[in-house]
Write a protein that holds these residues in place. Structure first.
Motif, PDB file in Angstrom:
ATOM      1  N   GLU A   1       2.119  10.297 -14.908  1.00 58.21           N
ATOM      2  CA  GLU A   1       1.995  10.905 -13.837  1.00 58.21           C
ATOM      3  C   GLU A   1       1.187   8.896 -13.820  1.00 58.21           C
ATOM      4  O   GLU A   1       0.258   8.708 -14.447  1.00 58.21           O
ATOM      5  N   SER A   2       1.095   8.411 -12.087  1.00 57.03           N
ATOM      6  CA  SER A   2      -0.123   7.429 -12.016  1.00 57.03           C
ATOM      7  C   SER A   2       0.195   7.173 -10.754  1.00 57.03           C
ATOM      8  O   SER A   2       1.220   7.875 -10.057  1.00 57.03           O
ATOM      9  N   ASP A   3      -0.551   6.349  -9.832  1.00 61.06           N
ATOM     10  CA  ASP A   3      -1.091   5.661  -8.351  1.00 61.06           C
ATOM     11  C   ASP A   3       0.242   5.082  -8.528  1.00 61.06           C
ATOM     12  O   ASP A   3       1.117   5.181  -7.074  1.00 61.06           O
ATOM     13  N   ILE A   4       0.907   4.230  -8.976  1.00 58.04           N
ATOM     14  CA  ILE A   4       1.279   2.827  -8.946  1.00 58.04           C
ATOM     15  C   ILE A   4       2.976   3.127 -10.139  1.00 58.04           C
ATOM     16  O   ILE A   4       2.864   3.280 -11.169  1.00 58.04           O
TER      17      ILE A   4
ATOM     18  N   ASP B   1       1.521  -0.940  -0.300  1.00 57.78           N
ATOM     19  CA  ASP B   1       0.085   0.093  -0.234  1.00 57.78           C
ATOM     20  C   ASP B   1       0.924   1.235   0.075  1.00 57.78           C
ATOM     21  O   ASP B   1       2.381   1.380  -0.196  1.00 57.78           O
ATOM     22  N   ASN B   2       0.708   2.225   0.064  1.00 61.44           N
ATOM     23  CA  ASN B   2       1.322   3.830   0.224  1.00 61.44           C
ATOM     24  C   ASN B   2       2.913   3.522   0.561  1.00 61.44           C
ATOM     25  O   ASN B   2       2.997   2.992   1.248  1.00 61.44           O
ATOM     26  N   GLY B   3       3.945   3.823  -0.167  1.00 60.02           N
ATOM     27  CA  GLY B   3       4.944   3.197   0.615  1.00 60.02           C
ATOM     28  C   GLY B   3       5.610   3.315  -1.167  1.00 60.02           C
ATOM     29  O   GLY B   3       5.931   3.213  -1.821  1.00 60.02           O
ATOM     30  N   VAL B   4       7.427   3.604  -0.586  1.00 64.78           N
ATOM     31  CA  VAL B   4       8.384   3.074  -1.594  1.00 64.78           C
ATOM     32  C   VAL B   4       8.811   1.800  -1.299  1.00 64.78           C
ATOM     33  O   VAL B   4       9.613   1.514  -0.138  1.00 64.78           O
TER      34      VAL B   4
ATOM     35  N   VAL C   1       2.034   4.519  -4.622  1.00 68.48           N
ATOM     36  CA  VAL C   1       3.657   3.265  -4.149  1.00 68.48           C
ATOM     37  C   VAL C   1       4.315   3.163  -5.605  1.00 68.48           C
ATOM     38  O   VAL C   1       3.592   3.359  -6.663  1.00 68.48           O
ATOM     39  N   THR C   2       5.176   3.298  -5.166  1.00 65.60           N
ATOM     40  CA  THR C   2       6.643   2.393  -6.060  1.00 65.60           C
ATOM     41  C   THR C   2       7.158   1.158  -5.534  1.00 65.60           C
ATOM     42  O   THR C   2       7.307   0.536  -4.514  1.00 65.60           O
ATOM     43  N   LEU C   3       7.581   0.033  -6.687  1.00 69.76           N
ATOM     44  CA  LEU C   3       8.341  -0.840  -6.963  1.00 69.76           C
ATOM     45  C   LEU C   3       9.401  -0.702  -7.113  1.00 69.76           C
ATOM     46  O   LEU C   3       9.729  -0.294  -8.356  1.00 69.76           O
TER      47      LEU C   3
ATOM     48  N   ILE D   1      15.603   5.260   0.515  1.00 67.87           N
ATOM     49  CA  ILE D   1      14.628   5.492   0.271  1.00 67.87           C
ATOM     50  C   ILE D   1      13.312   4.921   0.254  1.00 67.87           C
ATOM     51  O   ILE D   1      12.068   5.581   0.325  1.00 67.87           O
ATOM     52  N   CYS D   2      13.487   3.884   0.364  1.00 68.60           N
ATOM     53  CA  CYS D   2      12.527   2.803   0.871  1.00 68.60           C
ATOM     54  C   CYS D   2      11.974   2.294   2.274  1.00 68.60           C
ATOM     55  O   CYS D   2      12.730   2.419   3.329  1.00 68.60           O
ATOM     56  N   ASN D   3      10.599   2.040   2.154  1.00 71.79           N
ATOM     57  CA  ASN D   3      10.180   1.745   3.658  1.00 71.79           C
ATOM     58  C   ASN D   3      10.627   0.541   4.454  1.00 71.79           C
ATOM     59  O   ASN D   3      10.336   0.233   5.029  1.00 71.79           O
ATOM     60  N   LYS D   4      10.287  -0.585   3.276  1.00 74.16           N
ATOM     61  CA  LYS D   4      10.720  -1.809   3.015  1.00 74.16           C
ATOM     62  C   LYS D   4      11.171  -2.254   2.181  1.00 74.16           C
ATOM     63  O   LYS D   4      11.264  -1.735   1.010  1.00 74.16           O
ATOM     64  N   ILE D   5      12.044  -3.506   2.496  1.00 78.18           N
ATOM     65  CA  ILE D   5      12.880  -4.277   1.172  1.00 78.18           C
ATOM     66  C   ILE D   5      12.703  -5.588   1.058  1.00 78.18           C
ATOM     67  O   ILE D   5      12.628  -6.025   2.546  1.00 78.18           O
ATOM     68  N   ILE D   6      11.965  -6.160   0.369  1.00 80.59           N
ATOM     69  CA  ILE D   6      11.719  -7.464   0.518  1.00 80.59           C
ATOM     70  C   ILE D   6      13.022  -8.483  -0.718  1.00 80.59           C
ATOM     71  O   ILE D   6      13.120  -8.184  -1.972  1.00 80.59           O
ATOM     72  N   PHE D   7      13.594  -9.399  -0.119  1.00 80.44           N
ATOM     73  CA  PHE D   7      14.550 -10.057  -0.725  1.00 80.44           C
ATOM     74  C   PHE D   7      14.306 -11.288  -1.225  1.00 80.44           C
ATOM     75  O   PHE D   7      13.889 -11.932  -0.203  1.00 80.44           O
TER      76      PHE D   7
END
Length: 226
Positions: free
Chosen positions: A162-165, A49-52, A196-198, A210-216
């Motif tokens: 521009e976009s939401d994601i 959801d909202n975040g990087v 939302v940015t991936l 810059i990221c709120n979370k990192i998935i490995f």
């Protein structure tokens, strides 16, 4: 918002020992050809959801495959994906450009494909033309462009949709120092405008800033979330 529920992705690989001619003939007349599969992703459960969010892992670990699933380039082999919001993909910023068309024609076509309304297209076209700094080259077929010129055209066209994601595959690197600083600044501004940015990248240090979370990822599975 992006939700992945028990998502797997398999790439079918035909028998490598078949010659090209035999492969074509067999595909036409037989449905019993043995195929092997590469498991690109295996039973992924994630919610963005909202975040990087950063996606980290070695080549072939599954991070780019996940981006392509979210972008709709691939469909999952099993499981379910829900995406709420408009998407702008910078997985391959050159995707969709026709080398026979001029720079301006390619920009206009891209904006139409992205569903930009006519009154907005003119403003965006003028803005992109200025930012690329390509001048009269914009009225030449892009097959005449250098690699750097094609990058400018593709990057600034993708940037201003521009976009939401926002989906990014690798942090975009540029040889020219002045342009690199401008690109980095604009990407950060673009990320700030997205809900939302991936980002899939090998640059863990930059993602940590810059990221709120990192998935490995490791071999198609999530190994850690930090």
């Amino acid at each position: 918002m992006i939700i992945l529920e028990n998502v797997s992705l398999n790439y079918p690989i035909s028998n490598k020992n078949l010659s090209l001619r035999r492969s074509i003939v067999n595909s036409m007349f037989s449905s019993n050809i043995k195929k092997t599969y590469i498991e690109a992703l295996r039973k992924i459960n994630l919610k963005f959801d909202n975040g990087v969010y950063g996606l980290s892992g070695a080549n072939g670990s599954g991070k780019t495959s996940l981006l392509k699933l979210v972008a709709g380039i691939f469909q999952p082999s099993s499981g379910k994906i829900e995406v709420s919001g408009s998407i702008s993909s910078m997985i391959d910023i050159n995707f969709g450009f026709n080398p026979e068309l001029t720079g301006v024609e390619n920009i206009e076509f891209r904006l139409i494909v992205e569903g930009i309304k006519k009154n907005q297209r003119k403003k965006l076209l003028d803005k992109i033309k200025i930012e690329t700094e390509l001048g009269e080259y914009l009225y030449l077929p892009i097959k005449t462009y250098s690699t750097g010129m094609r990058f400018r055209l593709a990057f600034f066209t993708s940037l201003y949709i521009e976009s939401d994601i926002l989906l990014l595959d690798e942090w975009i690197g540029v040889a020219d120092q002045k342009l690199r600083e401008k690109v980095d600044k604009l990407i950060l501004e673009r990320i700030a405008k997205s809900k939302v940015t991936l980002i899939a990248s090998h640059n863990l240090e930059r993602m940590q800033k810059i990221c709120n979370k990192i998935i490995f990822f490791e071999k198609g599975e999530i190994s850690k979330i930090s």
